[in-house]
Design a protein around this motif. Structure first.
Motif, PDB file in Angstrom:
ATOM      1  N   TYR A 110       0.852  -1.186   0.000  1.00  0.00           N
ATOM      2  CA  TYR A 110       0.000   0.000   0.000  1.00  0.00           C
ATOM      3  C   TYR A 110       0.887   1.234   0.000  1.00  0.00           C
ATOM      4  CZ  TYR A 110      -3.612  -3.295   1.527  1.00  0.00           C
ATOM      5  OH  TYR A 110      -4.475  -4.355   1.609  1.00  0.00           O
ATOM      6  N   ASP A 111       0.376   2.313  -0.583  1.00  0.00           N
ATOM      7  CA  ASP A 111       1.087   3.586  -0.602  1.00  0.00           C
ATOM      8  C   ASP A 111       0.097   4.680  -0.256  1.00  0.00           C
ATOM      9  OD1 ASP A 111       3.556   5.119  -1.276  1.00  0.00           O
ATOM     10  OD2 ASP A 111       2.204   6.023  -2.757  1.00  0.00           O
ATOM     11  N   TYR A 112       0.478   5.560   0.692  1.00  0.00           N
ATOM     12  CA  TYR A 112      -0.433   6.650   1.068  1.00  0.00           C
ATOM     13  C   TYR A 112       0.355   7.758   1.743  1.00  0.00           C
ATOM     14  CZ  TYR A 112      -0.413   3.964   5.506  1.00  0.00           C
ATOM     15  OH  TYR A 112      -0.053   3.263   6.624  1.00  0.00           O
ATOM     16  N   PHE A 113      -0.294   8.940   1.843  1.00  0.00           N
ATOM     17  CA  PHE A 113       0.286  10.060   2.566  1.00  0.00           C
ATOM     18  C   PHE A 113      -0.181  10.021   4.019  1.00  0.00           C
ATOM     19  CE2 PHE A 113       0.679  12.618  -1.542  1.00  0.00           C
ATOM     20  CZ  PHE A 113       2.052  12.461  -1.581  1.00  0.00           C
ATOM     21  N   ASP A 114       0.732  10.403   4.909  1.00  0.00           N
ATOM     22  CA  ASP A 114       0.389  10.524   6.320  1.00  0.00           C
ATOM     23  C   ASP A 114      -0.726  11.549   6.473  1.00  0.00           C
ATOM     24  OD1 ASP A 114       0.315  10.787   9.025  1.00  0.00           O
ATOM     25  OD2 ASP A 114       2.292  11.709   9.218  1.00  0.00           O
ATOM     26  N   ASN A 115      -1.690  11.228   7.347  1.00  0.00           N
ATOM     27  CA  ASN A 115      -2.814  12.147   7.540  1.00  0.00           C
ATOM     28  C   ASN A 115      -2.401  13.456   8.193  1.00  0.00           C
ATOM     29  OD1 ASN A 115      -4.695  10.518   6.357  1.00  0.00           O
ATOM     30  ND2 ASN A 115      -5.315   9.512   8.273  1.00  0.00           N
ATOM     31  N   THR A 116      -1.273  13.455   8.903  1.00  0.00           N
ATOM     32  CA  THR A 116      -0.795  14.694   9.503  1.00  0.00           C
ATOM     33  C   THR A 116       0.172  15.347   8.533  1.00  0.00           C
ATOM     34  OG1 THR A 116      -1.009  13.755  11.708  1.00  0.00           O
ATOM     35  CG2 THR A 116       0.356  15.715  11.502  1.00  0.00           C
ATOM     36  N   SER A 117      -0.328  16.227   7.686  1.00  0.00           N
ATOM     37  CA  SER A 117       0.491  16.898   6.679  1.00  0.00           C
ATOM     38  C   SER A 117       0.512  18.374   7.003  1.00  0.00           C
ATOM     39  CB  SER A 117      -0.076  16.660   5.275  1.00  0.00           C
ATOM     40  OG  SER A 117      -0.106  15.283   4.994  1.00  0.00           O
ATOM     41  N   LYS A 118       1.502  18.796   7.694  1.00  0.00           N
ATOM     42  CA  LYS A 118       1.572  20.180   8.139  1.00  0.00           C
ATOM     43  C   LYS A 118       1.653  21.120   6.949  1.00  0.00           C
ATOM     44  CE  LYS A 118       3.921  18.836  12.408  1.00  0.00           C
ATOM     45  NZ  LYS A 118       5.137  18.973  13.242  1.00  0.00           N
ATOM     46  N   GLY A 119       0.750  22.103   6.957  1.00  0.00           N
ATOM     47  CA  GLY A 119       0.779  23.107   5.914  1.00  0.00           C
ATOM     48  C   GLY A 119      -0.050  22.767   4.701  1.00  0.00           C
ATOM     49  N   LEU A 120      -0.695  21.610   4.670  1.00  0.00           N
ATOM     50  CA  LEU A 120      -1.531  21.206   3.538  1.00  0.00           C
ATOM     51  C   LEU A 120      -2.891  20.751   4.040  1.00  0.00           C
ATOM     52  CD1 LEU A 120       0.809  19.077   1.236  1.00  0.00           C
ATOM     53  CD2 LEU A 120      -0.151  21.328   0.714  1.00  0.00           C
ATOM     54  N   SER A 121      -3.932  21.159   3.360  1.00  0.00           N
ATOM     55  CA  SER A 121      -5.257  20.656   3.685  1.00  0.00           C
ATOM     56  C   SER A 121      -5.398  19.243   3.143  1.00  0.00           C
ATOM     57  CB  SER A 121      -6.327  21.552   3.056  1.00  0.00           C
ATOM     58  OG  SER A 121      -6.265  21.456   1.636  1.00  0.00           O
ATOM     59  N   LYS A 122      -6.413  18.532   3.642  1.00  0.00           N
ATOM     60  CA  LYS A 122      -6.650  17.176   3.140  1.00  0.00           C
ATOM     61  C   LYS A 122      -6.961  17.210   1.655  1.00  0.00           C
ATOM     62  CE  LYS A 122      -9.437  13.016   3.854  1.00  0.00           C
ATOM     63  NZ  LYS A 122      -9.645  12.807   2.425  1.00  0.00           N
ATOM     64  N   THR A 123      -7.701  18.214   1.221  1.00  0.00           N
ATOM     65  CA  THR A 123      -8.042  18.314  -0.204  1.00  0.00           C
ATOM     66  C   THR A 123      -6.794  18.476  -1.052  1.00  0.00           C
ATOM     67  OG1 THR A 123     -10.186  19.313   0.326  1.00  0.00           O
ATOM     68  CG2 THR A 123      -9.334  19.626  -1.910  1.00  0.00           C
ATOM     69  N   ALA A 124      -5.881  19.356  -0.602  1.00  0.00           N
ATOM     70  CA  ALA A 124      -4.640  19.569  -1.353  1.00  0.00           C
ATOM     71  C   ALA A 124      -3.774  18.319  -1.333  1.00  0.00           C
ATOM     72  CB  ALA A 124      -3.885  20.758  -0.777  1.00  0.00           C
ATOM     73  N   ARG A 125      -3.723  17.666  -0.154  1.00  0.00           N
ATOM     74  CA  ARG A 125      -2.915  16.455  -0.043  1.00  0.00           C
ATOM     75  C   ARG A 125      -3.462  15.344  -0.935  1.00  0.00           C
ATOM     76  NH1 ARG A 125      -3.656  15.523   5.139  1.00  0.00           N
ATOM     77  NH2 ARG A 125      -5.230  13.895   4.846  1.00  0.00           N
TER      78      ARG A 125
END
Length: 686
Positions: free
Chosen positions: A482-497
């Motif tokens: 599996y590949d994914y981004f960490d939900n805690t992305s400082k400086g980025l909204s979930k939509t942008a991430r």
């Protein structure tokens, strides 16, 4: 006609064949040409079914014609046939020497022809020393021959050692061959080859009228004229054919122009494999090994100049520490390398020790046979290392085995030397049967690091992630990644991430050769360079991993890799377009595997199974992460699920000893590929 003996004594004056009781007939054509047939030489007898030849003083005779003209002769069972072409009257004062028939030589002239060709031809200029030239000679016995040519021999003096002005060459041992149709020519035809005193010889036996034989051999161009740049000369060659019944006849001459630009150079690349019997036939710049297991290093030495290299020596500098050149354990160094041997190529496994020539580090390679490396040629060398079983978990958590090699040699224009990149062996305690790895790399697929600490991005910037998984257990594993981004992305909204995540291009990157693609573009070979994670992204809920952490839901993409055999693996590459701004973004590669308890027959042969590598007994769930840090952003968060705090907790793979958080001192170091997969990250020396 008058017949003289070899001492020019008159034996028969105005000899007439009828004087010896032989019938004679003379037929003149309209031009006055007369042919005499049925002529037997003096002293010839066929009584009792045997042939009696003259005494030795008649082994060579002279014939003086009473008319000007030629006297071609043909043998008829010990006699001869002569044609006279009278063009006037009077005694022809210059005797024509004919060979009298003996048991060793026919009185009839035997005509043999030899034609020679070269490959490459004269239209191709040879541009390197050591280049091969193949010569082929075609020998033909004339159809007009009345007798079989006996003891046919072809001789070819190497260019530079004969009478013709030529550059020199060396014979390729064992290259002298004959055509394959010997059996069709009779039992008295054969092919015996030899080479001595710079001359190649073929003994062909008998050749009947109309027979054709073909012989060939190969030479290499010697190094010469190196004081001129370019070194220019011409290779000139011819051959001869003779028999017991004919004098030597030269072939045509063939030439090869040579022009070699003079340069010197050597290169060395070093990689590693995770077993002596490596069935995957792949070699990497970074491998993961458990304590007590074998690592095989491969050194590829290449002559990048135009002059041959001799006196080749390999040296090695090995240390165990946090970086190359710093030792945390002084007892582990290059002296621990053993089983050094020569052999193999880019596609082969390492040869077994003892099966090929061995060598000693720091000494001339070629203990039994001196090694010469010609222009453009490569030499493959191997040495083994056992990862010390005495290493502690604390030692392997913050240190690795680093190794750099150097090579030197000698040419006619001076010494050459080169150094390899550093090869890294990351030691793992094998808490998990599966080792994942994730890192950010440069556009060429090299220079691994866990995080890019950058300033504010002013424009959209591509970032390439490399990831792979290795089965370090002793049983096959069914692997899903599996590949994914960490939900805690400082400086980025979930939509942008999520927008960044969905725009990523991913490929299976298991090819063993060729430049790393940039930008990433899926190829056409399934499992090698085709698109990866093609099922799209969706919210995926995970239970806790092997360490009891990271339960939650993430927007993830997945791929079922099926069965991965022990010491095998799989590779991926993904590219993200990062928007301008200041933020932190962590990408996670998660691997869940299930052991396949297949019978022993399903395991690959030639594996090294050490006690320190356990057989997995349950599901494995491990992960590795990498990302970017830009400026000092605020935490906008978003999404659900557990967060990975890279500041307070090392990545799961760090606890396996395989995915260390690298100190700044080694950021940018070439750390290519983990493990022994047939499909590993950039498994090629560039």
């Amino acid at each position: 006609m008058d017949i003289y003996d070899k001492d020019n004594n008159l034996v028969f004056a105005d000899y007439q064949p009828s004087d010896q009781g032989s019938p004679i007939s003379a037929v003149a054509d309209e031009f006055g040409n007369a042919t005499f047939t049925g002529v037997l030489w003096p002293g010839y007898s066929s009584s009792g079914g045997t042939t009696t030849y003259p005494t030795p003083n008649l082994t060579t005779i002279y014939v003086v014609l009473h008319a000007v003209g030629g006297a071609p002769t043909l043998s008829l069972g010990g006699g001869m046939q002569m044609s006279l072409v009278p063009v006037g009257s009077g005694h022809y004062s210059d005797p024509i020497q004919l060979d009298y028939p003996t048991e060793d030589r026919s009185c009839t002239p035997v005509v043999l022809d030899i034609a020679k060709v070269n490959d490459p031809t004269s239209s191709t200029t040879i541009t390197k020393f050591g280049a091969e030239i193949t010569y082929t000679m075609t020998v033909t016995a004339s159809e007009d021959n009345f007798v079989t040519a006996r003891a046919v021999t072809v001789n070819d003096v190497l260019p530079g050692y004969g009478t013709d002005t030529s550059g020199t060459v060396s014979y390729v041992p064992g290259s002298a061959t004959c055509d394959a149709n010997i059996a069709d020519l009779g039992a008295d035809s054969f092919c015996d080859t030899s080479f001595a005193s710079n001359k190649v010889t073929w003994e062909l036996g008998a050749m009947r009228p109309g027979d054709t034989r073909q012989v060939s051999f190969t030479v290499t161009v010697d190094t010469q004229n190196v004081d001129s740049n370019p070194a220019a000369f011409t290779i000139v060659n011819k051959a001869t054919v003779e028999s017991a019944d004919s004098d030597p006849v030269d072939s045509n001459k063939v030439e090869n122009p040579v022009s070699v630009p003079i340069s010197t150079g050597i290169s060395i690349s070093k990689k590693a494999s995770v077993s002596v019997a490596n069935p995957s036939k792949k070699w990497f710049s970074t491998v993961v090994r458990a304590r007590g297991q074998v690592v095989t290093y491969r050194y590829k030495v290449t002559n990048t100049g135009t002059l041959p290299i001799n006196q080749i020596k390999l040296t090695d500098d090995l240390n165990f520490g946090p970086t190359y050149g710093t030792s945390a354990l002084n007892s582990l160094d290059e002296n621990d390398l053993f089983n050094c041997r020569v052999g193999g190529d880019d596609t082969s496994s390492a040869p077994d020790y003892g099966a090929t020539q061995t060598f000693t580090l720091g000494q001339n390679i070629g203990n039994t046979t001196p090694v010469t490396l010609n222009a453009g040629e490569s030499l493959w060398l191997y040495c083994d290392l056992v990862v010390p079983a005495s290493l502690t978990d604390q030692q392997i958590e913050s240190n690795a085995i680093f190794d750099e090699a150097a090579v030197s040699g000698s040419t006619l224009k001076g010494a050459v030397n080169a150094q390899s990149f550093v090869v890294t062996v990351q030691v793992t305690p094998v808490e998990s049967a599966i080792v994942p790895f994730k890192a950010i790399t440069d556009e060429d697929g090299y220079n691994y690091r866990k995080f890019d600490d950058l300033g504010r991005l002013e424009v959209t910037t591509p970032k390439t992630y490399r990831m792979f998984v290795d089965n370090v257990s002793t049983v096959p594993q069914h692997v899903v990644v599996y590949d994914y981004f960490d939900n805690t992305s400082k400086g980025l909204s979930k939509t942008a991430r999520d927008a960044i995540f969905n725009s990523m291009v991913c490929i299976n990157y298991n090819q063993g050769a060729g430049a790393f693609p940039d930008p990433l573009t899926p190829g056409s070979t399934p499992g090698v360079n085709d698109a990866a994670f093609t099922g799209g992204s969706q919210d995926t809920t995970f239970a806790a991993d092997i360490q009891g952490k990271h339960a939650g839901t993430w927007l993830a993409r997945t791929q079922d890799l099926g069965i991965i055999q022990p010491e095998d693996g799989w590779n991926f590459a993904c590219q993200a377009q990062l928007p301008p701004g200041e933020y932190e973004l962590t990408n996670i590669f998660r691997v869940i595997s299930t052991p396949v308890l297949a019978p022993d027959s399903a395991r690959k042969s030639g594996r090294i199974s050490m006690a320190s590598v356990p057989a997995a007994t349950g599901n494995q769930d491990v992960q590795s992460s990498a990302g970017v840090r830009l400026g000092t952003p605020v935490n906008e968060g978003g999404g659900t699920g557990g967060a990975v705090d890279e500041q307070t907790a090392a990545s799961p793979l760090a606890r396996t000893g395989a995915d260390m958080v690298l100190p700044a001192a080694i950021l940018g170091m070439l750390l290519v590929g983990l493990g022994v997969s047939t499909r590993r990250l950039a498994r090629v020396v560039r």
